[in-house]
Enzyme design. Structure first.
Site, PDB file in Angstrom:
ATOM      1  CE1 TYR A 111      -4.302  -0.931  -0.492  1.00 44.60           C
ATOM      2  CE2 TYR A 111      -3.399  -2.909   0.510  1.00 44.60           C
ATOM      3  CZ  TYR A 111      -4.393  -2.286  -0.223  1.00 44.60           C
ATOM      4  OH  TYR A 111      -5.456  -2.991  -0.699  1.00 44.60           O
ATOM      5  CG  HIS A 137      -5.519  -2.815   3.305  1.00 44.60           C
ATOM      6  ND1 HIS A 137      -6.370  -3.590   2.569  1.00 44.60           N
ATOM      7  CD2 HIS A 137      -5.773  -1.532   2.952  1.00 44.60           C
ATOM      8  CE1 HIS A 137      -7.109  -2.806   1.795  1.00 44.60           C
ATOM      9  NE2 HIS A 137      -6.772  -1.553   2.013  1.00 44.60           N
TER      10      HIS A 137
END
Lengths: 757, 757
Positions: free
Chosen positions: A286, A439
């Site tokens: 990410y 996440h």
């Protein structure tokens, strides 16, 4: 696009039109308050930069090559003609991919107009923008309803924000090519409504501390800088004030929407997820995605608002993040798939070109970055890319130095971290971080092992086929929750077949592991140690991982010590997800012709049991072969330990999971205990020469010789009967502390947190 | 080495000594009959060749580099010192690997002595040979008892023969360095007894038509040429006369020992297994292994006995074999794993350096071979290697042309064959050959598919970890018989869950499939067709495979038609062993959380059933992803077809098998029937760009529009509604035959065995 309920659609369109009209009035007022910047481009390209680039054209190979590739790509698109389809698809579908390619091409065409001074590119940008302008205000919200924040061009605001980040650059490039009237048209009917839609109309998307919001903030900020709209810029930097977000609301990934401190905007997004070391709490996959909006908007701020000193913000964290991110890639440049990370994503992705270029130009011109840029084979077509290209041309590139690093997590660097141990081709990724937002995986003290860029003991990564439409629209699959995030999917300890923090985000996000110590001083012993006290209340887990290069061994080996102190009797499951083919074990095991799942929940339902055995007295040994290399796992064991060969793939009705294996040790009905293992890489096998070299473990015995609250000591005896002693101080991590310890009637004295000799 | 029964050993030693003494007397007589050749080296290196090489040293880069590598390797071995351990291990074990490295080093040291004229190499060869001489005659038969023909230095005579093939060359190189007495010592106590042991004392090994015997024959022949011993040479060329071999006896692999025509010797081994096209009946993996003794002995014969014209033997079959073997490798140079073939074996293996060099030098100097030599990066240190190195230096290398080929099998080329269809990166390997001796698999009309050198639809290959000691001593595993050889392990049709020829070698080795036709005239349609009438008596299988490049498709696709005519009702199982991840199906299937084996024997016991579904009306569609490419399988189906997702690995107690998958169609209780499928490669996926391009099948419908005894016709309709018709004539394969056929009230006329438009 099929409308099944026309009346509903018409009502929606009328409502939207009403909102838009109101916005338009507000926006018009705003534009009157500001003075339009007189010089363009100014955002990423600058007037001076363009002059400089034009002068050097044809003399800097990698820059010229990048320009040529871009030119060919844009020319091909111009030849194809413009298509602005009515949005309807998820990622992977036509309308999604077309709008995506449109914004990428617009940005490139704008750059080409500036560098090549050829009006056809400006005209192409203008024509396409005008077509977007023609439809935007009448577009309904995207018909796909899955997202917590639906976009207009795309199924989620995130992708709409991507669009605006890129298109702002295109607009800046052709700003002076357009007439005042044309600009007004675009700003009033496209850019301002667009910016408002992704911010004011979607605060649950925009006003968060999250990579989604970073894109939103940057999008709004970039168009604000082009239009010289200070209100919008304030909204970009500091978020929307006084938005009543529900503190319990969550996004599609299960993450909280409202920041616990109520912060929002670009600067909050810069402060919160980055640790002082530049580690991004969601993990490198990410971070790679977020780097582009962070850095491109930072570059724009630097160019247009140098007084903000954005690259110096939080002690230069953005530039530190560039180095941290690159350190979180393996020898081939693939990012370690911590948390939700798709394997194979690497520093060859286009977002990393800008990351490396901007990191070089606005940072300290690290010649290591030039070698990565060389491998990438392309540069940005701006000042930073030019600087990189010139650096390469002048032969300044040096290999990027990958070394052992310990990266703290948390805004203040106090929420655990990630250690990467490196020596002679081996890399141990040791995770003792915070939850990593929505996440994050439930894998405290987990690790993965690489050799020469190949996974040896793998971290599974995410359960998703990003952008492959047939696989759940390219989005997260349910197995991401039921398998990939669960503790048992990782190389760490699961208690009582339950994930850390009960697999609950609400609990997990309140806690983090703690560094005990790391020490990279001795190149032959790279070591890190951390503790976790909250994953299972009442149980303390203390894991120490080291890469040790001992001259009696062909290659460095990995020492892995997991010490547990608990108030209760537990079942401990300790898996090693090896890749490759089983070659040999020193224990007997049974296989049945029927395979059953290991359990019914918490990820156990996804594991088949392929074999079950009892551990031998003293040491369990397991040897496997992968990619032409042998590996041996030697573990201290007792005959009451059960050994399971497991394979991923049970209860996977759509074949979403990879059929990969683990060897798992189960120790039942135990309070305090300790797991000690050594993983040795050794030898080689080639199907071409058919030679099996050094195919056997070099360890004759691995023994725990002392294990108290304060110290753990073990011996490693090799097949030539050399014995080494390793001792770790469990309660004093000081580098300076002096220790004396009697083991087997012999006294040992040393200074520091560990001893090896 | 531990002796558990001393008295037995002593008896054995006495016996052996007795045999050896007798042999020695016989040998002494022989040496008196022959005149020692006056000029050495003469075998592989020649006096003139060496002069030439010495003159050019330092001027031919790849030759110099090969010399340097060899020198470094030999120098390191000389520094290590000589070790001649008492034989005790299987392959992979120390004594085996040491004797193996000894013979390789001896050959190289001999060459270095000649080229560099440095006595230290001659002395090293002499010293090591003398150490072998000192022990050889008193060595018992190797203690490992597994082989049908145990060696002395190694567990099987095969490896002893390897030793002599290499060591003959070393002896030739230092022949003139040795005194007459030293030569007599070596010849009487080492070389002659050695040659006799692998021939006269092991006729079951030596007197066969088999790759083992080729090594034996060449070994005896090479030492015969060095010693100028015509008796031995006759034995090498024509075998041992009047050996009473049991016609029912078999070797360890289950192959018959006695040739059905009673032939033996090198020339028989050259005639029998090679077809006139140069295809070696065991398949490319074994051909690669056999090429070295074939070619190196041929080179020696050419040098010493040019009057034999060995390279012209059987219409130049040895040189044709070089080309055939290279054509049987994929785009990366990996040999197709037909029959017992270990995957990953490629033309980069050292035996292929000599193959390519000798093929170039003694053949027609094909410049394509130079490009392979360039990739190999090394050449032989002899005349042929020098010629190749000079060719490369002079820039003569051209890409080796891989094209569609049809290679006949059988000594007369009348026992079926292997077709390789190639177009634009796709390769279909279509096997309709003879049994392939003891290494053959029961897979008539099977195929495998490659794209750009990657397996797409795989052939499993062998079940063996060659030379990895822990896996059954590196030898064939029992799963090779129970799984790898069985029909169900291959991409072909299994009837009634029973392998072809009942899986019996005695039956299989009597039969072969027959070519129906092949046609490579149209580059856009590469097609081959073959029939099999004996695998299941009473059933005729007729398979046609084509690679078709249709402009309406992104890439070429594979058309696969299997037509069956049978006297009885059968169950038909048709698997496709795909590699990669399931992406999408158009049919529903059930998965259970418990996995069971598909059957109990004939390979079925090794397949887990992961999912079961019913086929849809008309077409079954299955889409998968592997190595960044999408593939779609479209099959004509009926709702009574059952579909099985299977995975290899059931009843595999030692994890000897790879966990790989297939989609299998089962059609029950049917007589005549037809299976028609299209495999489309399409699009791409990159985890770096995260772009999924062209991820869908281009086929809307695949339909059989006519199927009679004489013709099969089908239509392929793409998603844009273009329809193409394919017709095959099932009973007239003539290229010239004219056909007229009415399909759906429309007349079609064409010439030749198939129609596509």
């Amino acid at each position: 696009m099929k409308f099944k309920n026309y009346s509903l659609i018409i009502i929606l369109l009328v409502c939207l039109n009403f909102i838009s009209c109101n916005e338009q009035t507000a926006n018009t007022n705003k534009t009157e308050q500001v003075v339009v910047g007189s010089e363009h481009p100014k955002l990423i390209l600058t007037k001076t930069g363009v002059d400089n680039i034009r002068k050097l054209l044809g003399t800097i190979p990698i820059f010229d090559a990048s320009l040529q590739v871009t030119k060919e790509e844009v020319d091909a698109e111009i030849a194809l003609g413009i298509d602005i389809p009515i949005p309807k698809d998820f990622s992977g579908g036509y309308t999604h991919e077309k709008h995506k390619s449109n914004f990428l091409i617009l940005q490139k065409a704008g750059v080409l107009y500036q560098i090549l001074d050829d009006e056809k590119y400006a005209k192409f940008v203008k024509d396409m923008l005008m077509q977007y302008e023609a439809i935007y205000k009448s577009l309904p919200v995207h018909p796909q309803t899955r997202s917590y924040a639906r976009g207009k061009l795309f199924w989620q605001c995130l992708n709409d924000s991507n669009w605006l980040v890129y298109v702002s650059q295109a607009y800046d490039c052709i700003y002076n090519y357009l007439s005042k009237e044309e600009r007004d048209l675009l700003e009033n009917n496209l850019f301002r409504p667009f910016a408002d839609y992704i911010s004011i109309e979607n605060p649950q998307f925009y006003n968060r501390v999250h990579n989604h919001s970073t894109w939103g903030n940057s999008a709004v900020g970039m168009i604000a800088l082009v239009m010289d709209d200070d209100d919008l810029l304030q909204r970009a930097l500091y978020g929307i004030k006084d938005v009543g977000l529900d503190p319990e609301a969550k996004d599609n990934d299960g993450g909280f929407i409202k920041d616990k401190d109520g912060r929002a905007g670009f600067l909050a997004n810069l402060e919160e997820p980055f640790s002082p070391d530049g580690y991004y709490t969601e993990g490198p996959y990410y971070q790679r995605y977020a780097m582009y909006p962070f850095l491109i908007f930072a570059e724009a701020l630097h160019n247009v608002k140098p007084e903000l000193k954005i690259f110096e913000h939080k002690n230069g964290v953005l530039l530190k993040a560039v180095d941290a991110l690159l350190q979180l890639s393996d020898a081939d440049g693939d990012f370690f798939p911590l948390n939700d990370g798709q394997k194979g994503m690497s520093y060859f992705t286009s977002a990393m070109v800008s990351t490396v270029n901007i990191g070089y130009y606005f940072g300290s011109q690290n010649p290591g970055l030039l070698s990565i840029a060389k491998k990438q084979g392309q540069v940005m077509l701006d000042d930073s890319g030019l600087a990189v290209a010139i650096g390469i041309k002048e032969g300044k590139a040096k290999p990027f130095e990958k070394k052992s690093v310990n990266l703290t997590d948390g805004p203040d660097g106090k929420q655990g971290g990630v250690g990467v141990l490196r020596h002679q081709g081996l890399e141990v990724v040791f995770k003792y971080a915070a939850q990593g937002l929505s996440h994050g995986h439930y894998d405290k003290l987990s690790f993965s092992l690489y050799e020469n860029g190949d996974e040896v003991i793998q971290d599974y990564g995410l359960a998703r086929f990003v952008n492959i439409e047939q696989k759940g629209g390219g989005n997260y699959l349910k197995e991401n929750t039921t398998w990939a995030k669960q503790t048992i999917a990782h190389n760490t300890l699961t208690l009582n077949a339950t994930s850390h923090f009960e697999g609950k985000y609400e609990i997990g996000s309140k806690h983090h592991s703690n560094l005990y110590f790391f020490n990279f001083d001795n190149p032959k012993i790279q070591i890190a140690s951390a503790k976790e006290n909250n994953a299972y209340p009442g149980t303390e887990m203390h894991r120490t991982m080291a890469i040790i290069k001992d001259d009696n061994f062909e290659k460095p080996f990995v020492l892995d010590i997991m010490k547990i102190q608990s108030n209760t009797n537990n079942q401990y499951d300790m898996p090693y997800y090896f890749l490759g083919q089983v070659i040999e074990t020193n224990f007997k095991y049974n296989v049945t012709s029927t395979l059953n799942a290991l359990g019914i929940k918490n990820g156990y339902q996804h594991l088949y049991v392929e074999g079950v055995g009892q551990a031998p007295e003293e040491n369990t040994k397991f040897l496997w072969l992968d990619k032409g290399r042998f590996y041996s796992l030697t573990s201290v064991s007792t005959p009451s330990d059960e050994l399971f060969f497991t394979r991923i793939g049970a209860n996977d009705p759509e074949f979403n999971l990879r059929r990969e294996a683990a060897l798992m040790t189960r120790r039942k009905n135990t309070k305090n205990t300790i797991f000690v293992s050594v993983i040795e890489p050794h030898g080689s096998y080639s199907p071409v020469s058919e030679l099996a070299l050094n195919s056997k473990s070099n360890i004759a015995a691995l023994k725990i010789v002392l294990d108290t609250e304060d110290y753990t000591a073990l011996t490693i005896t090799d097949v030539k009967d050399n014995t080494k002693l390793f001792v770790i101080s469990n309660t004093n991590a000081s580098k300076e502390a002096k220790h004396t310890l009697k083991i087997n009637e012999k006294n040992y004295s040393w200074t520091g947190s560990y001893y090896y000799k």
